[in-house]
Design an enzyme around this catalytic site. Structure first.
Site, short mmCIF file in Angstrom:
data_model
loop_
_atom_site.label_atom_id
_atom_site.label_comp_id
_atom_site.label_asym_id
_atom_site.label_seq_id
_atom_site.Cartn_x
_atom_site.Cartn_y
_atom_site.Cartn_z
CB SER A 251 -56.37 65.00 -8.32
OG SER A 251 -55.23 65.76 -8.58
CE LYS A 298 -45.68 64.65 -9.80
NZ LYS A 298 -45.78 66.07 -10.11
CB ALA A 361 -33.08 72.57 -8.90
N GLY A 362 -36.27 70.96 -8.16
CA GLY A 362 -36.84 69.64 -7.87
C GLY A 362 -37.65 69.11 -9.04
N GLY A 363 -38.57 68.21 -8.72
CA GLY A 363 -39.37 67.56 -9.76
C GLY A 363 -40.18 68.55 -10.58
NE ARG A 384 -32.90 73.78 0.82
CZ ARG A 384 -33.81 73.12 1.50
NH1 ARG A 384 -34.33 73.66 2.60
NH2 ARG A 384 -34.25 71.95 1.10
CB THR A 385 -29.21 71.89 -2.98
OG1 THR A 385 -30.01 71.78 -1.81
CG2 THR A 385 -28.04 70.95 -2.92
P1 ATR Z 1 -41.16 68.81 -6.19
O1 ATR Z 1 -41.35 67.56 -6.98
O2 ATR Z 1 -42.42 69.31 -5.55
O3 ATR Z 1 -40.46 69.89 -6.93
P2 ATR Z 1 -38.72 68.11 -4.79
O4 ATR Z 1 -38.22 67.35 -5.95
O5 ATR Z 1 -38.54 67.54 -3.41
O6 ATR Z 1 -40.28 68.38 -4.91
O7 ATR Z 1 -38.11 69.59 -4.84
C1 ATR Z 1 -38.35 70.52 -3.87
C2 ATR Z 1 -37.74 71.85 -4.27
O8 ATR Z 1 -38.07 72.80 -3.26
C3 ATR Z 1 -36.22 71.83 -4.34
O9 ATR Z 1 -35.80 72.80 -5.25
C4 ATR Z 1 -35.84 72.21 -2.91
O10 ATR Z 1 -34.56 72.75 -2.76
P3 ATR Z 1 -33.31 71.76 -2.48
O11 ATR Z 1 -32.97 71.15 -3.80
O12 ATR Z 1 -32.26 72.65 -1.96
O13 ATR Z 1 -33.79 70.75 -1.47
C5 ATR Z 1 -36.86 73.29 -2.66
N1 ATR Z 1 -37.08 73.50 -1.23
C6 ATR Z 1 -37.80 72.74 -0.40
N2 ATR Z 1 -37.79 73.27 0.84
C7 ATR Z 1 -37.08 74.42 0.79
C8 ATR Z 1 -36.70 75.43 1.72
N3 ATR Z 1 -37.11 75.37 2.97
N4 ATR Z 1 -35.97 76.46 1.28
C9 ATR Z 1 -35.57 76.54 0.00
N5 ATR Z 1 -35.87 75.62 -0.93
C10 ATR Z 1 -36.61 74.56 -0.55
#
Ligand code: ATR
Length: 506
Positions: A251, A298, A361-363, A384-385
């Protein structure tokens, strides 16, 4: 206007002249770090100012102050005296400054410096803590009004950084150099003029195998070309990015290049912040105009907003704040950036009839899911979760699953477009593939929001199978373009931005 000084850390005078030659156009002053010179080279320092043809600071930093000088004080004082000896009428042949640590009491040195027009920088270095009254320290350091007080401290938190800016405001009338070292302190090196510092120190550690003169120093070219140092003045609008740990963000390169292109009196600076609260107080202290907000703030920023766009509400995250008369206005440009990039990639105007898999399913996934819903697409969310996938999917009537057989079977019905939103496969873990169980048919369009590396393992596999692929660069540029328009309260033409600035970002 604050000057740019480069600390010369070569082991010979010749090596230092070589570095100086390379950076001369960016700098106003050099600091000869005698402590980095080989012992026999130290005997020839007196000739250096004339050889350099630029004002030179004479510094012999002890190891206790973060330098390399291990000899005794008597030999150090002898070296200082040698540097000041045989003063010439032509001041350009003498050292312009001498850096004398606050505990060094040698009146003859000071007297010689004053007589021959060498300015005294009276310095204190503290790498440990900031548990002392910084403003008082700056105020009491100088022994006469013509000296420059130099205080270099090591902030260990955003709260410490805030104290540096407050101390600068309280000592406006004192001629000084105030530096926050390390990663937290980076903004103080860029905003030297704002802090009222006489100069900022930089170094060229990244080239020539040289060591940093002090932790956190930037390269002079970076200061001038990336951070527009020479354009920064009291009226410059300050923007930045807040996050933690905030490693390698593109950025600053994007926004600063745009400011240059559009001739805006503005600068964009990284603010790694371990505390959002401290950052927001710093934002008031320096009258920050706006900021990009990134991981992990965020969502945490939302309660601090006085007003927010609808998108912030339905995505549940805010990545842009802009100062308004009533307080911070919050926006989310990730969603729009994503849909711009996706529609461009697929050549579609809407996602009606498209069945899409979202990985994660994260941010980031939240912004993606909200946009897919807005564009009338149907999606399957795999994570994953699994319960996080379920939670997000239920908001939009989407399907959900995990990375098991069942999930892979479901994917077959959601395979027009696949969007990867997790950090899996990002540098430095480029061997990872979040979807290794899935075999591409070659018909899917695959978008990975990661842009470093440009081709993740997942994208390589998809491309090999015959899929059309795209990485996260377009989304990054598109969302930053929307941010720029919010920061500047303008509507800039997209094409111009992305074409020119992409070149700057390399
Ligand atoms: P962001 O804002 O970048 O999306 P986040 O909210 O921490 O960051 O979300 C990270 C995402 O990457 C989630 O979907 C996470 O899966 P979980 O909800 O199971 O934690 C996924 N993620 C991160 N590391 C992972 C891994 N080693 N294997 C599979 N999924 C992963």
């Amino acid at each position: 206007m604050a000057k740019i000084c480069v600390s010369l850390t070569g082991n010979t005078l010749e090596k230092n002249l070589e570095i100086l030659g390379k950076y001369r156009k960016f700098i106003d002053v050099v600091e000869l770090r005698v402590d980095f010179l080989e012992p026999n080279e130290r005997l020839h320092i007196r000739r250096f100012p004339e050889m350099a043809g630029i004002p030179v600071i004479l510094t012999i930093r002890r190891d206790i102050d973060g330098g390399k000088y291990q000899g005794g004080e008597a030999s150090r004082i002898t070296l200082f005296s040698m540097g000041l000896s045989f003063a010439e009428v032509d001041k350009r042949k003498n050292f312009a400054y001498i850096d004398i640590e606050s505990d060094l009491n040698v009146p003859s040195l000071e007297e010689a410096a004053r007589t021959f027009g060498t300015k005294i920088i009276r310095s204190v270095h503290n790498f440990q803590d900031m548990d002392f009254d910084l403003a008082k320290c700056i105020r009491e350091l100088r022994r006469t009004g013509d000296e420059i007080a130099k205080v270099a401290v090591m902030p260990h938190s955003m709260e410490d950084v805030l104290r540096i800016y407050q101390a600068a405001r309280e000592t406006k009338d004192v001629k000084k150099i105030l530096i926050g070292m390390g990663r937290f302190g980076e903004s103080t090196r860029i905003l030297a003029d704002y802090l009222g510092s006489h100069l900022t120190y930089s170094s060229v550690s990244d080239e020539s195998g040289l060591s940093l003169a002090a932790p956190g120093q930037l390269n002079p070219k970076e200061l001038v070309e990336l951070y527009r140092f020479k354009k920064i003045n009291k009226n410059t609008k300050i923007f930045g990015i807040v996050g933690y740990p905030l490693t390698a963000s593109s950025s600053p390169a994007f926004h600063n290049a745009l400011f240059t292109q559009e001739t805006k009196d503005a600068v964009y600076i990284p603010f790694p912040s371990d505390s959002l609260d401290s950052f927001l107080r710093l934002a008031e202290e320096i009258n920050l105009e706006g900021a990009s907000v990134t991981v992990p703030y965020k969502e945490a920023i939302i309660p601090h907003l006085s007003n927010r766009s609808e998108r912030v509400d339905y995505i549940g995250a805010c990545n842009t704040i802009v100062r308004s008369a009533k307080g911070w206005m919050g926006y989310n440009t990730d969603g729009l950036g994503f849909s711009d990039a996706l529609l461009r990639f697929t050549g579609l105007k809407s996602l009606r009839g498209k069945r899409i898999t979202i990985i994660g399913a994260g941010g980031a996934a939240r912004a993606v899911a909200a946009e897919i819903f807005r564009l009338k697409g149907r999606a399957l969310i795999l994570n994953r979760t699994v319960f996080r996938a379920k939670e997000l999917a239920m908001r939009y009537g989407f399907s959900w699953g995990g990375f098991d057989h069942q999930g892979m079977d479901m994917m077959e019905h959601f395979s027009h477009i696949i969007i990867q939103t997790t950090s899996v496969g990002m540098e430095p873990n480029t061997d990872a593939d979040p979807l290794e169980q899935y075999d591409f048919s070659g018909k899917e369009m695959v978008m990975d929001l990661i842009y470093k590396p440009a081709m993740t393992r997942l994208l390589c596999r998809a491309q090999k199978a015959g899929c059309q692929v795209a990485n996260g660069t377009e989304m990054l540029l598109a969302q930053a373009k929307y941010q720029y328009n919010l920061f500047m309260r303008t509507a800039l033409d997209t094409e111009v931005v992305t074409k020119n600035v992409r070149l700057e970002m390399g």
